[in-house]
Write a protein that holds these residues in place. Structure first.
Motif, PDB file in Angstrom:
ATOM      1  N   MET A   1       0.858  -1.114   0.041  1.00 50.83           N
ATOM      2  CA  MET A   1      -0.088  -0.129   0.047  1.00 50.83           C
ATOM      3  C   MET A   1       0.929   1.203   0.039  1.00 50.83           C
ATOM      4  SD  MET A   1      -3.125   0.852  -0.091  1.00 50.83           S
ATOM      5  CE  MET A   1      -4.198   2.088   0.323  1.00 50.83           C
ATOM      6  N   LYS A   2       2.168   1.324   0.726  1.00 53.08           N
ATOM      7  CA  LYS A   2       2.819   2.299   0.889  1.00 53.08           C
ATOM      8  C   LYS A   2       3.758   2.654  -0.360  1.00 53.08           C
ATOM      9  CE  LYS A   2       6.888   4.244   3.453  1.00 53.08           C
ATOM     10  NZ  LYS A   2       7.583   4.053   4.737  1.00 53.08           N
ATOM     11  N   LYS A   3       3.847   1.666  -1.171  1.00 53.96           N
ATOM     12  CA  LYS A   3       4.515   2.002  -2.458  1.00 53.96           C
ATOM     13  C   LYS A   3       3.710   2.346  -3.346  1.00 53.96           C
ATOM     14  CE  LYS A   3       7.950  -1.807  -2.382  1.00 53.96           C
ATOM     15  NZ  LYS A   3       8.295  -3.308  -3.150  1.00 53.96           N
ATOM     16  N   LEU A   4       2.222   2.058  -3.425  1.00 56.14           N
ATOM     17  CA  LEU A   4       1.150   2.461  -4.348  1.00 56.14           C
ATOM     18  C   LEU A   4       0.893   3.949  -4.051  1.00 56.14           C
ATOM     19  CD1 LEU A   4      -0.887   2.167  -6.410  1.00 56.14           C
ATOM     20  CD2 LEU A   4      -2.528   1.598  -4.623  1.00 56.14           C
ATOM     21  N   PHE A   5       0.899   4.375  -2.740  1.00 56.52           N
ATOM     22  CA  PHE A   5       1.021   5.889  -2.309  1.00 56.52           C
ATOM     23  C   PHE A   5       2.167   6.671  -2.968  1.00 56.52           C
ATOM     24  CE2 PHE A   5       1.017   9.368   0.777  1.00 56.52           C
ATOM     25  CZ  PHE A   5      -0.048   9.983   0.354  1.00 56.52           C
ATOM     26  N   THR A   6       3.387   6.148  -2.692  1.00 54.84           N
ATOM     27  CA  THR A   6       4.370   6.830  -3.157  1.00 54.84           C
ATOM     28  C   THR A   6       4.283   7.130  -4.637  1.00 54.84           C
ATOM     29  OG1 THR A   6       5.601   5.879  -1.366  1.00 54.84           O
ATOM     30  CG2 THR A   6       6.998   6.812  -3.325  1.00 54.84           C
ATOM     31  N   LEU A   7       3.941   5.905  -5.424  1.00 57.95           N
ATOM     32  CA  LEU A   7       3.944   5.743  -6.835  1.00 57.95           C
ATOM     33  C   LEU A   7       2.856   6.844  -7.150  1.00 57.95           C
ATOM     34  CD1 LEU A   7       4.843   4.668  -9.490  1.00 57.95           C
ATOM     35  CD2 LEU A   7       3.001   3.186  -9.271  1.00 57.95           C
ATOM     36  N   LEU A   8       1.691   7.054  -6.690  1.00 59.27           N
ATOM     37  CA  LEU A   8       0.733   7.984  -6.947  1.00 59.27           C
ATOM     38  C   LEU A   8       1.203   9.521  -6.762  1.00 59.27           C
ATOM     39  CD1 LEU A   8      -2.258   8.387  -7.851  1.00 59.27           C
ATOM     40  CD2 LEU A   8      -2.715   8.379  -5.249  1.00 59.27           C
ATOM     41  N   GLN A   9       1.971   9.746  -5.365  1.00 62.14           N
ATOM     42  CA  GLN A   9       2.602  11.079  -5.227  1.00 62.14           C
ATOM     43  C   GLN A   9       3.530  11.377  -6.387  1.00 62.14           C
ATOM     44  OE1 GLN A   9       4.325  10.444  -1.559  1.00 62.14           O
ATOM     45  NE2 GLN A   9       2.684  11.658  -0.238  1.00 62.14           N
ATOM     46  N   TRP A  10       4.298  10.465  -6.877  1.00 61.90           N
ATOM     47  CA  TRP A  10       5.246  10.674  -8.064  1.00 61.90           C
ATOM     48  C   TRP A  10       4.403  11.177  -9.196  1.00 61.90           C
ATOM     49  CZ3 TRP A  10       9.765  12.694  -7.962  1.00 61.90           C
ATOM     50  CH2 TRP A  10      10.548  12.492  -6.787  1.00 61.90           C
ATOM     51  N   ALA A  11       3.453  10.364  -9.501  1.00 65.54           N
ATOM     52  CA  ALA A  11       2.537  10.625 -10.625  1.00 65.54           C
ATOM     53  C   ALA A  11       1.945  12.071 -10.587  1.00 65.54           C
ATOM     54  CB  ALA A  11       1.470   9.783 -10.837  1.00 65.54           C
ATOM     55  N   VAL A  12       1.510  12.582  -9.541  1.00 59.16           N
ATOM     56  CA  VAL A  12       0.992  14.001  -9.423  1.00 59.16           C
ATOM     57  C   VAL A  12       2.160  14.871  -9.503  1.00 59.16           C
ATOM     58  CG1 VAL A  12      -0.002  15.338  -7.756  1.00 59.16           C
ATOM     59  CG2 VAL A  12      -0.924  13.206  -7.927  1.00 59.16           C
ATOM     60  N   VAL A  13       3.254  14.609  -8.797  1.00 58.70           N
ATOM     61  CA  VAL A  13       4.274  15.664  -8.970  1.00 58.70           C
ATOM     62  C   VAL A  13       4.775  15.703 -10.430  1.00 58.70           C
ATOM     63  CG1 VAL A  13       6.861  15.988  -8.735  1.00 58.70           C
ATOM     64  CG2 VAL A  13       5.267  15.380  -6.850  1.00 58.70           C
ATOM     65  N   ILE A  14       4.742  14.427 -11.105  1.00 56.26           N
ATOM     66  CA  ILE A  14       5.251  14.480 -12.788  1.00 56.26           C
ATOM     67  C   ILE A  14       3.965  15.346 -13.529  1.00 56.26           C
ATOM     68  CG2 ILE A  14       5.520  13.260 -14.856  1.00 56.26           C
ATOM     69  CD1 ILE A  14       7.027  11.061 -12.612  1.00 56.26           C
ATOM     70  N   ALA A  15       2.894  15.157 -13.193  1.00 59.64           N
ATOM     71  CA  ALA A  15       1.518  15.885 -13.992  1.00 59.64           C
ATOM     72  C   ALA A  15       1.804  17.288 -13.837  1.00 59.64           C
ATOM     73  CB  ALA A  15       0.282  15.101 -13.378  1.00 59.64           C
ATOM     74  N   PHE A  16       2.204  17.871 -12.378  1.00 62.73           N
ATOM     75  CA  PHE A  16       2.481  19.221 -12.311  1.00 62.73           C
ATOM     76  C   PHE A  16       3.588  19.952 -13.075  1.00 62.73           C
ATOM     77  CE2 PHE A  16      -0.275  18.985  -8.413  1.00 62.73           C
ATOM     78  CZ  PHE A  16      -1.075  20.037  -8.728  1.00 62.73           C
ATOM     79  N   ILE A  17       4.755  18.862 -13.170  1.00 63.86           N
ATOM     80  CA  ILE A  17       5.763  19.391 -13.869  1.00 63.86           C
ATOM     81  C   ILE A  17       5.520  19.582 -15.544  1.00 63.86           C
ATOM     82  CG2 ILE A  17       7.936  18.864 -14.831  1.00 63.86           C
ATOM     83  CD1 ILE A  17       8.388  17.747 -11.858  1.00 63.86           C
ATOM     84  N   LEU A  18       4.632  18.313 -15.842  1.00 61.90           N
ATOM     85  CA  LEU A  18       4.322  18.548 -17.115  1.00 61.90           C
ATOM     86  C   LEU A  18       3.453  19.789 -17.681  1.00 61.90           C
ATOM     87  CD1 LEU A  18       3.865  14.797 -18.217  1.00 61.90           C
ATOM     88  CD2 LEU A  18       5.701  16.156 -18.798  1.00 61.90           C
ATOM     89  N   PHE A  19       2.355  20.109 -16.723  1.00 62.93           N
ATOM     90  CA  PHE A  19       1.559  21.088 -16.890  1.00 62.93           C
ATOM     91  C   PHE A  19       2.323  22.460 -16.990  1.00 62.93           C
ATOM     92  CE2 PHE A  19      -1.435  24.180 -15.165  1.00 62.93           C
ATOM     93  CZ  PHE A  19      -2.324  24.403 -16.030  1.00 62.93           C
TER      94      PHE A  19
END
Length: 177
Positions: A1-19
């Motif tokens: 569960m912790k890995k999934l949460f970390t992966l989700l956080q990185w996805a959000v950060v990458i999305a903000f950077i791309l935006f």
């Protein structure tokens, strides 16, 4: 569960950077203009604005007032011009669109550029920012555009820059002396 949460956080950060990168690279499309279809030799109107401000000031329009002006011009079928198009007409070299109007913003004021640009984009209009050349040399503070800031104006497809001359803005002392 912790890995999934970390992966989700990185996805959000990458999305903000791309935006953010997309917003930085976003270019304003040029206004839709078709001079090859212009056929009118009836002339043009010129409107000159001293400044566009956030709140009411004597001699200046507010952003809301300019929006109403541009809306009325657009609704009435007016087409905006750049100075070289008006000059070509005056020299008999090229016709204009029906209901042509030349929009001039005088004084090289930052507020005019900042407040008018989104409205020009919205209405597919073009305008000319007239700058007193003395401001470029003397630097009159943050109220007026500086020489380096004019690069931003020049890159904006809805604007062109023109000169008001070197003595366009006289101080009270200079005018009396």
């Amino acid at each position: 569960m912790k890995k999934l949460f970390t992966l989700l956080q990185w996805a959000v950060v990458i999305a903000f950077i791309l935006f953010g990168l997309r917003m930085l690279n976003h270019r304003t499309p040029p206004p839709a203009r078709q001079p090859e279809t212009w056929t009118s030799w009836a002339g043009f109107h010129a409107l000159s604005f001293a400044g566009i401000t956030r709140s009411a000031q004597p001699g200046c329009l507010t952003r809301r007032q300019l929006a109403r002006h541009l809306e009325a011009l657009s609704d009435a079928g007016y087409h905006t011009l750049f100075p070289q198009e008006a000059l070509a007409f005056l020299e008999g070299r090229h016709p204009l669109p029906d209901r042509a109007v030349l929009l001039l913003f005088e004084g090289g004021r930052k507020d005019s550029f900042l407040h008018a640009t989104p409205l020009l984009r919205r209405h597919q209009a073009v305008a000319t920012l007239l700058v007193p050349t003395a401001l470029l040399r003397d630097g009159q503070g943050s109220f007026f555009l500086r020489a380096g800031e004019l690069n931003k104006v020049v890159r904006e497809p809805h604007w062109q820059v023109g000169s008001m001359g070197h003595r366009a803005l006289l101080t009270k002392t200079n005018a009396q002396g």
